[in-house]
Scaffold this motif. Sequence first.
Motif, PDB file in Angstrom:
ATOM      1  N   THR A 441     -58.753  40.678  30.893  1.00  0.00           N
ATOM      2  CA  THR A 441     -60.213  40.588  30.958  1.00  0.00           C
ATOM      3  C   THR A 441     -60.794  41.835  30.299  1.00  0.00           C
ATOM      4  OG1 THR A 441     -62.092  40.122  32.417  1.00  0.00           O
ATOM      5  CG2 THR A 441     -60.476  41.726  33.206  1.00  0.00           C
ATOM      6  N   GLY A 444     -66.900  44.093  30.754  1.00  0.00           N
ATOM      7  CA  GLY A 444     -68.178  43.389  30.859  1.00  0.00           C
ATOM      8  C   GLY A 444     -68.985  43.311  29.592  1.00  0.00           C
ATOM      9  N   SER A 445     -69.319  44.445  29.006  1.00  0.00           N
ATOM     10  CA  SER A 445     -70.231  44.444  27.863  1.00  0.00           C
ATOM     11  C   SER A 445     -69.462  44.345  26.553  1.00  0.00           C
ATOM     12  CB  SER A 445     -71.088  45.705  27.870  1.00  0.00           C
ATOM     13  OG  SER A 445     -70.272  46.863  27.800  1.00  0.00           O
ATOM     14  N   VAL A 493     -66.288  37.183  29.790  1.00  0.00           N
ATOM     15  CA  VAL A 493     -67.593  37.738  30.175  1.00  0.00           C
ATOM     16  C   VAL A 493     -68.635  37.187  29.211  1.00  0.00           C
ATOM     17  CG1 VAL A 493     -66.628  39.849  31.159  1.00  0.00           C
ATOM     18  CG2 VAL A 493     -67.254  39.790  28.734  1.00  0.00           C
ATOM     19  N   HIS A 494     -69.898  37.253  29.613  1.00  0.00           N
ATOM     20  CA  HIS A 494     -70.928  36.723  28.722  1.00  0.00           C
ATOM     21  C   HIS A 494     -71.396  37.760  27.703  1.00  0.00           C
ATOM     22  CE1 HIS A 494     -73.790  38.812  31.357  1.00  0.00           C
ATOM     23  NE2 HIS A 494     -74.745  38.531  30.505  1.00  0.00           N
ATOM     24  N   GLU A 496     -73.318  40.590  28.041  1.00  0.00           N
ATOM     25  CA  GLU A 496     -74.440  41.456  28.439  1.00  0.00           C
ATOM     26  C   GLU A 496     -75.379  41.788  27.275  1.00  0.00           C
ATOM     27  OE1 GLU A 496     -73.103  44.808  30.779  1.00  0.00           O
ATOM     28  OE2 GLU A 496     -71.553  43.606  31.761  1.00  0.00           O
ATOM     29  N   THR A 549     -75.408  34.130  33.254  1.00  0.00           N
ATOM     30  CA  THR A 549     -74.003  33.921  33.603  1.00  0.00           C
ATOM     31  C   THR A 549     -73.682  32.433  33.735  1.00  0.00           C
ATOM     32  OG1 THR A 549     -74.119  36.015  34.827  1.00  0.00           O
ATOM     33  CG2 THR A 549     -72.186  34.645  35.188  1.00  0.00           C
ATOM     34  N   VAL A 560     -65.671  32.686  33.813  1.00  0.00           N
ATOM     35  CA  VAL A 560     -66.590  33.710  33.328  1.00  0.00           C
ATOM     36  C   VAL A 560     -67.006  34.574  34.519  1.00  0.00           C
ATOM     37  CG1 VAL A 560     -68.819  34.189  32.258  1.00  0.00           C
ATOM     38  CG2 VAL A 560     -67.431  32.263  31.444  1.00  0.00           C
ATOM     39  N   LYS A 561     -66.841  35.867  34.369  1.00  0.00           N
ATOM     40  CA  LYS A 561     -67.211  36.812  35.435  1.00  0.00           C
ATOM     41  C   LYS A 561     -68.717  37.011  35.487  1.00  0.00           C
ATOM     42  CE  LYS A 561     -64.738  40.520  34.338  1.00  0.00           C
ATOM     43  NZ  LYS A 561     -64.107  41.864  34.378  1.00  0.00           N
ATOM     44  N   MET A 563     -71.484  39.741  36.239  1.00  0.00           N
ATOM     45  CA  MET A 563     -71.430  41.191  36.068  1.00  0.00           C
ATOM     46  C   MET A 563     -72.631  41.847  36.729  1.00  0.00           C
ATOM     47  SD  MET A 563     -68.618  41.657  34.496  1.00  0.00           S
ATOM     48  CE  MET A 563     -68.938  43.401  34.464  1.00  0.00           C
ATOM     49  N   GLN A 609     -67.999  40.733  39.429  1.00  0.00           N
ATOM     50  CA  GLN A 609     -67.648  42.162  39.339  1.00  0.00           C
ATOM     51  C   GLN A 609     -68.868  43.001  39.716  1.00  0.00           C
ATOM     52  OE1 GLN A 609     -65.149  43.504  36.087  1.00  0.00           O
ATOM     53  NE2 GLN A 609     -66.549  45.196  35.687  1.00  0.00           N
TER      54      GLN A 609
END
Length: 764
Positions: A441, A444-445, A493-494, A496, A549, A560-561, A563, A609
Amino acid sequence: MRTHNLGYPRIGGHRELKKVCEQYWSGKTGHKNVLQVGRNIRRENWLMQKNAGIDLVPCNDFSFYDHVLDHSFLFGAIPPRYNSILLNNDKPEIDLYFAMARGYQKDGLDLPAMEMTKWFDTNYHYIVPEFTKDQQFSLFSTKVIDDFYEARELGIVTKTVLIGPVSYLLLGKEKEAGFSRLDLIGRLLPVYVELLTKLTALGADWVQFDEPFLCMDLSNEEQEAFAFTYRELRRSFPRLGIILATYFGSLEANTPLACSLPVNVLHVDLVRGPQQLEGLISELPADRILSLGLVDGRNIWRNDFTRTLATLQHARNTLGTQRIWVAPSCSLLHCPCDLDEEGENSPLPAALLSWLSFAKQKVSEVVTLARLSGEAGQNAAVLAQNAAIALERKQSPLIHKPEVGARVRAITAADARRQSPFPVRRIKQRARLKLPAYPTTTIGSFPQTPEVRRWRAQLKSGVLSAAAYESLIKAEIEKAIRWQEELGLDVLVHGEFERNDMVEYFGEQLEGIAFTANGWVQSYGSRCVKPPVIFGDVSRKMPMTVAWTAFAQSLTPKIVKGMLTGPVTILQWSFVRDDQPRSETCFQLALAIRDEVKDLEEAGIAVIQIDEPALREGLPLRHADWRSYLEWAVTAFRLAASPVADDTQIHTHMCYAEFNDIIESIADMDADVITIETSRSQMDLLDAFANFNYPNEIGPGVYDIHSPRVPAHQEMVDLLKKANAVIPEDQLWVNPDCGLKTRSWEETRNALHEMVEAARYMRS
């Protein structure tokens, strides 16, 4: 009454330093332009402080990246791996300096950066000195001399600011076994003496030694090192004015030691440690001057002159005017440059503007306090205006919301507990998530390109409609999802793309928090942040991340997390109200994040997260104060994380901190997965989790995102093997050290490709 300043922000009023350094790193300007911008900032800072009336203006507080790195460079403490640049006469000296800070990967060289960690309990990061048993020191850089001479040419005889010899060694790390870094004091001191000899020859009258470790618990060896060091410096320079600066806390048990050191001036932080004044008054020798740090160097609230003058007058009545100096509590590095730069278009409420004071205004407050101390009757109007502003803030309806306080008071112990213990949750999560061994993973960003930042600016200015902006961001999210699927990441992750900053984004959507237009402060190197201003009771107005998200999750069958930024980190990375305990504000933040966690789960998000990189940063300097802080900080995290079902997996992230001392508290957070920064330390930080037998899952960062270099997958494999030697493989995740917002897309794609390959190798 004499005034002085401990240090001034070095980024420039319009972040000129950030801009020119990043242009240089990208090859868009030359090193001479970088040096010129540095000269311009120094000149402006010196003249502003002189014209404001500061008696002793600091120099050598400017740095192109980090003041601790400057000292390593100054003393020739350059790790041997950089010799290839050191010996290359075609490269400017600043390339070697930046290579130590950021790593170097070009011209056939591949050099990792030096380790980076937090500067005491602040969000500033410093470059950790590296020491070996046979470490030699010598004057390598002329920066200190050049800065003093440069100021003198302007007609300003400055005081040079240096990290004290003991604190410099304590800030570093031994890179081999069998010695203590304090053993090196005998080799380091002659270099300080050589430097001071050059400064005094140029006409230096004063030097400031920063020794913040005097506000920490000291061993006998460390106490002896302080006594030896300042005895030797005084013997070498009997007539030099020596200022010993302590800050970020109280001297407490170290008061007799600090007062016994043969210096001219002892500076203390009376904002963080107001209770220490009485002990100092009784302990300070008659030939010592006491510098009172009365203006808060770490927060942006206007000084309450009435309250501060009472402290100042008490010290003056006891010690006499000639034995008292006035200063900020610490360097103003931690404050934005100038409130005047907010301008008419500031997003701050008008009432709030009058409550604030940035670095330039704090310099004026120092001068005003010294003047008022002797002429209070002649400055009644100044005092009356200041008192009226303090009263207005205290009574403002902007601050207090009874329903928020009532919700905090209603918190129970059950609110901060998950439904089941981790072993039970783990079985349910594995059944739901179906992840492979060594799941991959990111933190995030993803990179924030100039184009993405431009869309955000256009939305704020009205050039871009909300619908058009949403369409552009959704397209960016879809590209990121497709790219992660192709790459083979396991938990996506998307990206951010809608977020300006991991704290600012949330602060903009919470009640009780405001933002500045130009309140930038340095976090590390060229990284500047605009901390939120928590001025009142905090609550959530509406969902903050759910729509983005959920959209990303709708695009893919993969996980998908969600964040989020945790309550402790939002607290630590903000300018926090000073009219109630920090724990109270933190619980308000925790309840707001808790609401968001519940909404994400209801939207079908299986992994959430909650980043807490600042948990260790907030730890008080004194061990005696740790328990209280850790109790409320861990409770705040658990309060935010606990409303979900057993099969929803909670992650947290921490970076650039020593975990050994608080590993039990990290375990008490009860996150299902923790991702941590470990690559700069070559997995050394993982020892804490191994020795403690950490029960939950861990993602040790396998590459350093704060460096532009892209490590080969074999380097990551080696780190994973090192991790696997101390942590069972069924507990290990694979991820970068931190978020990828500051990196380019080319670096990100290449590095994550290598990371996925490393995970595949480990599975095989």
